[in-house]
Structure formats: C-alpha cells, structure tokens
Scaffold this motif. Structure first.
Motif, short mmCIF file in Angstrom:
data_model
loop_
_atom_site.label_atom_id
_atom_site.label_comp_id
_atom_site.label_asym_id
_atom_site.label_seq_id
_atom_site.Cartn_x
_atom_site.Cartn_y
_atom_site.Cartn_z
N THR A 63 -13.10 3.29 -6.25
CA THR A 63 -12.79 4.52 -5.51
C THR A 63 -12.79 4.32 -4.01
N SER A 64 -13.37 3.24 -3.50
CA SER A 64 -13.47 3.05 -2.06
C SER A 64 -12.08 2.87 -1.45
N GLY A 65 -11.73 3.74 -0.49
CA GLY A 65 -10.43 3.66 0.18
C GLY A 65 -9.30 4.30 -0.59
N TYR A 66 -9.57 4.84 -1.77
CA TYR A 66 -8.51 5.45 -2.58
C TYR A 66 -8.05 6.76 -1.95
N ARG A 67 -6.72 6.98 -1.96
CA ARG A 67 -6.15 8.22 -1.41
C ARG A 67 -5.29 8.88 -2.49
N ARG A 68 -5.53 10.16 -2.71
CA ARG A 68 -4.73 10.91 -3.69
C ARG A 68 -3.29 11.07 -3.20
N GLY A 69 -2.37 11.18 -4.14
CA GLY A 69 -0.98 11.46 -3.79
C GLY A 69 -0.20 10.25 -3.33
N VAL A 70 -0.78 9.06 -3.43
CA VAL A 70 -0.09 7.83 -3.00
C VAL A 70 0.29 7.02 -4.23
N ALA A 71 1.57 6.64 -4.33
CA ALA A 71 2.02 5.79 -5.42
C ALA A 71 1.84 4.34 -4.98
N TYR A 72 0.92 3.62 -5.61
CA TYR A 72 0.58 2.26 -5.20
C TYR A 72 1.50 1.24 -5.89
N ASP A 73 1.75 0.13 -5.17
CA ASP A 73 2.56 -0.95 -5.73
C ASP A 73 1.75 -1.76 -6.74
N CYS A 74 2.44 -2.36 -7.68
CA CYS A 74 1.79 -3.21 -8.68
C CYS A 74 2.08 -4.68 -8.36
N ASP A 75 1.04 -5.43 -8.11
CA ASP A 75 1.18 -6.86 -7.80
C ASP A 75 0.73 -7.65 -9.04
#
Length: 279
Positions: free
Chosen positions: A184-196
């Motif tokens: 959860t550290s640094g997580y922001r709601r509403g952001v679509a994260y890239d998959c590496d």
C-alpha cells in the motif's frame, strides 16, 4: 534480479555507501526501474543514472524511494547528507598550515632561523638555511568552526540512527523467506499502472509486489491487487483494469482463473492462487 554494474572507481566512499543502500532497497522491493519511475517523480533514465553512480542522487529522490518501498527514510537521509557534505569539501591540502595545526592542538615547530618569542630577530638567516614564513594564529579562517560544528551534528545524527537500530539493518529485518510488503505504500487510487511482466527464479513477476500469501478479496486495494490484475491478464483472464482496486471484474477474472486451474473458485486470492499466478 539483473546484476548491477560496477560503480565508478573514482566514486567517493560515502557516495558509494549511499548508492549501495539504495540498490539494496530497490532490489528488496522487487520493483523494476520502469515501475519505480511510475511511482515517483523521477524517470527511468534518472534512476538508472542515480543507481549506477553516474549522477548524485537528489535528497527528494532518496525520500521518495524509501516511501514507495515502505522503509523509514531517516537512515538513508543521513547517508545522503554525509555524501553531499563530502562533495562540497575541497581536496585536502598536501600539509596543513601552521595556524590550523596549532588550533587543532598540535605543537608548531618554529621555522628554521626564527627567534623565540620576546627576542629580537637575528640580523639574518642562519647560513645554509632558508627561513620559513610563519603564519599568525589570527589568520585561521573562522569558517572552520561552523564546519566542525556541522560535522559534529552529522556524527550525532548517525549515533542516534544507530541507537534506533536503523544503521544495523533494522529497516530490513524481515528479509527472510515469507517476508512480504504491505503493498500500500505510495499507492494512489484511480491510476492504471503498467505491467512489467518478467520471469525470475521465484516465478512470474509484474513489478508491483512480491506477495505470495496475502489474502485479497472484494474492496482490497494496493499494489498487491495491481500485481494480481497484471498476472491474471498475463494468463489470459483480463480483469479489465490494473488500478489496484479489487472490484467485481477482478473477482470474476480470478474466479475463472481458479476454475481453470482446478482450485476452489471463490474469487478470493490466497496462497494457492498466488502460486498458480506465479507459474
């Protein structure tokens, strides 16, 4: 995890210590440089330069790296300030002048041909010698006092950090098997994260979490959920998003995945589902 490049041979030992600790924290988090760039205000190329000793690391970057990796920044900030102070110091002179030596408490040897205090100087230099010019104590730069005070403050901060267990590896005391991040550290709601997506010895990874046992269900949030969403998509069960929110679409994708792998199809991600996702 890819092997790090050797740090430049001319890198100061204090700078080298800081970069080594930042590398260790980054490796411990399991984040790739691309994932790190997505969670901080610094690009992938910037992190590549910082972590390979090509460019000094900004203090704010040190704090952001600690934040996204879930570590206390105190120890890293102390190391950064020591390295920054070292960069500002001029190269050491070949030998200290007489005044600086006297102020440090070291007796000053009188110059050849110089008369003891209170006596008239000789008419000329001693034959066969070259008199050396003595430097009065009053010419000692006053700036050496603040510098000493600053270094004393840094030393005190390091002692405090030792006392708190920060410089003895306490911030990473859970490095053994089974250790996991909270996600959860640094997580922001509403952001679509890239998959590496990449495959390592420990199995399939998406660059957001190293979890293998944490339970996830409806309304769970964080990078653990992003990791699950990326892995589900990689296996062909698209959750329709990688925003880190365990909603109905993610639960349905997880249920289909569990059914296809012969698991209990309840949509709850636990150790067995993690194990199949990591394959």
């Amino acid at each position: 995890m890819a092997r790090w490049k050797e740090l430049p041979a001319g890198l100061d030992s204090r700078e080298r210590r800081l970069v080594a600790e930042l590398r260790r924290l980054k490796d411990h988090s399991g984040l790739s440089l691309a994932a790190l760039a997505g969670k901080t205000g610094y690009s992938r190329s910037s992190w590549e330069r910082y972590l390979n000793g090509k460019q000094p690391v900004p203090r704010a970057a040190v704090e952001e790296l600690a934040q996204v990796c879930g570590a206390d920044p105190t120890r890293l900030v102390v190391l950064h300030d020591v390295a920054a102070q070292a960069r500002q110091q001029p190269p050491a002179a070949a030998a200290p002048d007489a005044a600086a030596t006297a102020q440090a408490g070291v007796p000053v040897t009188p110059a050849v041909g110089a008369e003891p205090p209170g006596q008239e100087p000789a008419a000329g230099p001693v034959p066969g010698t070259v008199p050396l010019r003595t430097v009065p104590l009053r010419t000692v730069p006053l700036r050496t006092v603040p510098l000493r005070a600053f270094l004393a403050g840094i030393a005190a901060a390091v002692v405090v950090a030792f006392g708190a267990g920060l410089l003895t590896g306490g911030a990473w005391a859970d490095d053994g098997p089974g250790a996991e991040d909270s996600g959860t550290s640094g997580y922001r709601r509403g952001v679509a994260y890239d998959c590496d997506i990449r495959r390592e010895n420990a199995g399939l990874r998406a660059g957001h979490s190293t979890s293998r046992e944490i339970l996830l269900d409806t309304n769970s949030t964080g990078f653990d959920v992003v990791e699950v969403q990326c892995l589900l998509r990689e296996h062909g069960f698209d959750p329709k998003t990688t925003d880190g929110l365990y909603g109905q679409d993610t639960k349905e994708a997880a249920t289909r995945f569990q059914s296809a792998r012969g698991l209990v199809a309840d949509g709850i991600v636990g150790p067995k589902t993690w194990a199949e996702l990591r394959r």
